[in-house]
Design an enzyme around this catalytic site. Sequence first.
Site, PDB file in Angstrom:
ATOM      1  N   LEU A   1       4.728 -28.571  50.745  1.00  0.00           N
ATOM      2  CA  LEU A   1       5.419 -29.275  49.666  1.00  0.00           C
ATOM      3  C   LEU A   1       6.489 -30.207  50.245  1.00  0.00           C
ATOM      4  CD1 LEU A   1       5.877 -29.533  46.549  1.00  0.00           C
ATOM      5  CD2 LEU A   1       7.378 -27.550  46.731  1.00  0.00           C
ATOM      6  N   PRO A   2       6.076 -31.239  50.999  1.00  0.00           N
ATOM      7  CA  PRO A   2       7.085 -32.183  51.479  1.00  0.00           C
ATOM      8  C   PRO A   2       7.732 -32.890  50.294  1.00  0.00           C
ATOM      9  CG  PRO A   2       4.877 -32.986  51.986  1.00  0.00           C
ATOM     10  CD  PRO A   2       4.729 -31.608  51.403  1.00  0.00           C
ATOM     11  N   HIS A   3       9.054 -33.042  50.366  1.00  0.00           N
ATOM     12  CA  HIS A   3       9.776 -33.600  49.228  1.00  0.00           C
ATOM     13  C   HIS A   3      11.077 -34.241  49.697  1.00  0.00           C
ATOM     14  CE1 HIS A   3      11.130 -29.451  49.872  1.00  0.00           C
ATOM     15  NE2 HIS A   3      12.338 -29.917  49.549  1.00  0.00           N
ATOM     16  N   THR A   4      11.556 -35.172  48.896  1.00  0.00           N
ATOM     17  CA  THR A   4      12.846 -35.788  49.151  1.00  0.00           C
ATOM     18  C   THR A   4      13.321 -36.495  47.897  1.00  0.00           C
ATOM     19  OG1 THR A   4      14.119 -37.116  50.723  1.00  0.00           O
ATOM     20  CG2 THR A   4      11.986 -38.012  50.027  1.00  0.00           C
TER      21      THR A   4
END
Length: 157
Positions: free
Chosen positions: A64-67
């Site tokens: 779950l890459p997120h920014t």
Amino acid sequence: MPIVKLFSTPEGILTLAPGNKAELLDLLAAEAANRLGRKKEEILQPLLGREKLGSTALGRGVALPHTRLEWLESPLAILARLTHPIDFDARDDEPVDLVFLVLWPEAASEGFLPALSDICRALRDQQLPRQLRQARSAEEALARLQAADQPDIDAGP
């Protein structure tokens, strides 16, 4: 915000074949930049910065890459199904083949953690990742996400 609204069209679901984590993040940043009319680096650098804090792999083959992004006006999510699992520095050492990219507006930060939590909650059901892996089309994968968003209905009294 319901998960399915983050993936409002089948174009939110991709099939990718990266060789490693860095290549995957680069491909996802390029796709998101294309959709948003921005430069890839404006997305890639914050994603890489987040990964330096610790892997966003959730385990069981899911990441779950997120920014959050200052300039972003509304949330964007992309689900990538990988043709071959890759190492994502997961705590369980399982290679990743399902990736939920979530980009969120900095100005709307109050909805960010609940959205991530909702995705994680839906993925606790081991049926959903399996269904997403087996979906024969982006439309079918989107339907699975939509079904995961529906509360359980008790048919009996």
